[in-house]
Design an enzyme around this catalytic site. Structure first.
Site, short mmCIF file in Angstrom:
data_model
loop_
_atom_site.label_atom_id
_atom_site.label_comp_id
_atom_site.label_asym_id
_atom_site.label_seq_id
_atom_site.Cartn_x
_atom_site.Cartn_y
_atom_site.Cartn_z
N SER A 1 -2.71 23.70 26.58
CA SER A 1 -3.61 23.16 25.56
C SER A 1 -2.88 22.44 24.44
CB SER A 1 -4.43 24.30 24.95
OG SER A 1 -5.19 24.96 25.92
N HIS B 1 -10.45 29.35 23.22
CA HIS B 1 -9.91 30.17 24.30
C HIS B 1 -9.91 31.65 23.94
CE1 HIS B 1 -8.80 26.97 27.04
NE2 HIS B 1 -8.25 26.30 26.04
#
Length: 493
Positions: free
Chosen positions: A329, A423
């Site tokens: 990410s 997340h």
């Protein structure tokens, strides 16, 4: 179909694409503006259905379709962002909840509780209160959703509302409440039961590939060969479409199939796969490296979370031995946050307290300038990565600072970084911070080349999510916790 309202069938949801409208200047002043505002008030008076009395709530006929269509037509003719914002502000302020009715019904419920009346009487009073708490504009949205293309229109309307709020063209609690009501309605219409999971391959329709390419917001697609790699061997691309609009992407997820947890995005998006034929025994990890929402009006609707869960199940069916699931990410906002810290350090202390003395000395010797000003200049550009000495000198302090940014910087108790928050809400573990993981211009200027892995241990995602959302506890690996401890020891904040 639950959540779509009586009479709304699949054909009502048309593809969620509207032609872009130029933002234009702010609302004009003078006679023209006054005439437009009067036209807005008249439109809202006609288009927003009055709230029927409680006793008549199921007997009152729906407003004429033309009234809602008039609102859609009028709104579509407003070319300026400020004009649309003005209309939405008037709708939010003037057609919300009747606070007098709410107070009256609340008093009635309280009175019945004090009298200890039977349950049926109390339940009806509570139902009256619940009815009074429904804002009038919800009725307008409900009836618009029944028009052909109505839900598409409401998605675009919410995108306009979010843009107007971001530009501060319209503000206040009434506007925030209307945004929340509309978001709740869209969440029902786009709940997971109405969503189809579709896989994209090189043989998918050309228009689907084009939409996927245009939707990629994290790592832009450069050309058709780039797109071919991203849907080819050792890669997977999935999207959610609505059951009524197959082939129309709402949210897109890109996955790399690898042998371990990836630490560099260029290795995924630029390098060719090891072979054109997948060797399944070499695939032990699935890396989620990009997730993009194609409709800004669906922000906050949990499409991304549902998509990851569905993709995990799909991959497990295809690769039963697959056991590792992780993201790779970006860390948007890290450089901006760090530059802000450097600026505040200069103003408050006149010296750098983020770096150790030895780190300051090494960086000053390499650059030949004062540490704070030099760092601000360096981090404002991407040129520092051309110096191997600087890259080595900055690795330890920037890794340490990044760990703190992801783990320690909070907004209302949750992770400040939006990607981390996403997340962690899903139950992932802040697993690893990677140095020089994205050496693109965007990666260097946005996050100093750093990226993070959020690992999904499938049996632990539920407890982790509950712990994060309920107790604001971030589950992190030893690497991250060690870097956080170094920050707390070495950075005198």
């Amino acid at each position: 179909m639950r959540g779509f309202g009586p009479g709304l069938t699949a054909r009502r949801l048309l593809p969620l694409r509207l032609p872009p409208r130029p933002p234009g200047p702010r609302l004009a002043s003078g006679q023209a503006a006054g005439a437009l505002e009067r036209a807005m008030d008249e439109l809202l008076r006609r288009a927003v259905p009055p709230t029927p009395a409680y006793e008549l709530r199921e007997k009152t006929p729906a407003p004429a379709e033309g009234q809602c269509a008039d609102f859609v037509s009028f709104y579509g003719g407003l070319a300026e962002t400020a004009q649309r914002a003005e209309l939405l502000g008037r709708l939010a302020r003037g057609f919300g909840v009747d606070h007098g009715q709410v107070a009256e019904q609340s008093a009635g419920v309280l009175h019945l509780r004090q009298q200890q009346r039977e349950a049926a009487v109390l339940l009806q009073a509570e139902d009256r209160l619940r009815y009074a708490l429904v804002p009038r504009y919800r009725g307008l949205f409900h009836h618009i959703s029944k028009l052909d293309g109505g839900v598409r229109f409401l998605v675009q309307l919410r995108a306009d509302l979010l843009e107007a709020q971001a530009l501060k063209l319209v503000e206040g609690p009434d506007v925030r409440e209307m945004n929340g009501v509309l978001k709740g309605m869209l969440s029902e219409w786009f709940s997971s039961g109405f969503l189809n999971l579709e896989r994209v391959t090189w043989h998918s329709p050309c228009e689907v590939l084009q939409k996927i390419s245009e939707a990629e917001a994290v790592h832009p697609v450069k050309n058709w060969m780039d797109m071919k790699r991203r849907v080819g061997p050792y890669r997977r691309c999935y999207f959610f479409s609505h059951c009524s609009t197959p082939g129309e992407p709402l949210v897109v997820l890109h996955v790399a199939l690898t042998g371990d947890i990836s630490s560099n995005i260029q290795a995924i998006v630029k390098e060719h796969p090891p072979s054109e034929t997948e060797e399944k025994n070499k695939i032990t990890a699935a890396i989620f490296y990009s997730i993009s929402l194609t409709q800004q009006g669906l922000q906050g609707v949990e499409l991304g979370t549902f998509l990851i869960k569905r993709v995990v199940k799909e991959l497990q069916r295809e690769f039963p031995h697959l056991g590792v699931f992780s993201s790779l990410s970006p860390i948007p906002g890290f450089t901006k946050w760090l530059l802000g810290l450097l600026n505040s350090q200069t103003k408050e202390h006149g010296r750098n307290e983020l770096f150790t003395d030895s780190e300051c000395k090494e960086i000053s010797e390499i650059t030949g300038g004062p540490i704070n000003e030099t760092l601000k200049l360096l981090l404002s550009s991407s040129e520092w990565v051309q110096s191997e000495k600087l890259v080595r000198a900055l690795q330890t302090p920037l890794m340490r600072l990044c760990a703190w940014y992801l783990y320690g910087e909070k907004h209302r108790g949750y992770a400040l970084n939006p990607v981390a928050n996403f997340h962690l809400q899903n139950g992932a573990v802040l697993w690893r911070i990677n140095w020089m993981a994205d050496v693109s211009l965007r990666g260097i200027t946005g996050s100093c080349g750093l990226m993070a892995n959020y690992r999904y241990f499938l049996e632990e995602t539920g407890p982790n999510s509950t712990s994060y959302l309920g107790s604001k506890i971030i589950k992190a690996s030893e690497q991250v916790l060690s870097l956080v401890a170094q920050f707390q020891k070495n950075s005198k904040l």
